[in-house]
Design a protein around this motif. Structure first.
Motif, PDB file in Angstrom:
ATOM      1  N   LYS A   9       0.835  -1.203   0.000  1.00  0.00           N
ATOM      2  CA  LYS A   9       0.000   0.000   0.000  1.00  0.00           C
ATOM      3  C   LYS A   9       0.871   1.255   0.000  1.00  0.00           C
ATOM      4  O   LYS A   9       0.632   2.195  -0.762  1.00  0.00           O
ATOM      5  CB  LYS A   9      -0.910  -0.013   1.230  1.00  0.00           C
ATOM      6  N   GLU A  10       1.898   1.267   0.851  1.00  0.00           N
ATOM      7  CA  GLU A  10       2.808   2.414   0.897  1.00  0.00           C
ATOM      8  C   GLU A  10       3.515   2.600  -0.440  1.00  0.00           C
ATOM      9  O   GLU A  10       3.673   3.734  -0.917  1.00  0.00           O
ATOM     10  CB  GLU A  10       3.838   2.225   2.007  1.00  0.00           C
ATOM     11  N   SER A  34       1.822   9.142  -6.028  1.00  0.00           N
ATOM     12  CA  SER A  34       2.189  10.532  -5.769  1.00  0.00           C
ATOM     13  C   SER A  34       3.283  10.989  -6.738  1.00  0.00           C
ATOM     14  O   SER A  34       3.294  12.144  -7.156  1.00  0.00           O
ATOM     15  CB  SER A  34       2.642  10.719  -4.317  1.00  0.00           C
ATOM     16  N   GLN A  92       1.154   4.141  -2.905  1.00  0.00           N
ATOM     17  CA  GLN A  92       0.964   5.560  -2.617  1.00  0.00           C
ATOM     18  C   GLN A  92       2.163   6.363  -3.111  1.00  0.00           C
ATOM     19  O   GLN A  92       1.993   7.445  -3.680  1.00  0.00           O
ATOM     20  CB  GLN A  92       0.768   5.774  -1.117  1.00  0.00           C
TER      21      GLN A  92
END
Length: 92
Positions: free
Chosen positions: A69-70, A77, A73
């Motif tokens: 998930k990180e 971004s 992200q």
């Protein structure tokens, strides 16, 4: 020895044998119960180990999901920044 004394002696011997047999059967039953208890305890210990292993695998799966998930992200971004800047990523 009279037949009455012999009869009383035989009765005492028979009663003593019956008591001994009863004690042995009780001891046997208790030993069987202890063995059964040991088997149950061993089974419970095995089940506890399986549950612990399952919990560890679940914890690792959640940690991997969090890392993924990180990473998603960070990737999104980075893409958003490049789109906002109007430059493709390879020009950076």
């Amino acid at each position: 020895m009279s037949w009455e004394q012999e009869d009383a002696l035989r009765r005492k011997v028979r009663e003593a044998r019956e008591r001994q047999a009863f004690k042995e059967s009780i001891t046997s039953v208790l030993s069987a119960k202890e063995a059964q208890g040991a088997i149950v305890t061993q089974r419970e210990a095995g089940q506890a180990q399986l549950n612990q292993d399952k919990a560890e695998r679940e914890r690792q799966r959640l940690a991997q999901a969090e890392l993924a998930k990180e990473q998603r992200q960070k990737d999104s971004s980075r893409i958003i920044r490049h789109v906002r800047d109007g430059r493709p990523e390879r020009e950076r």
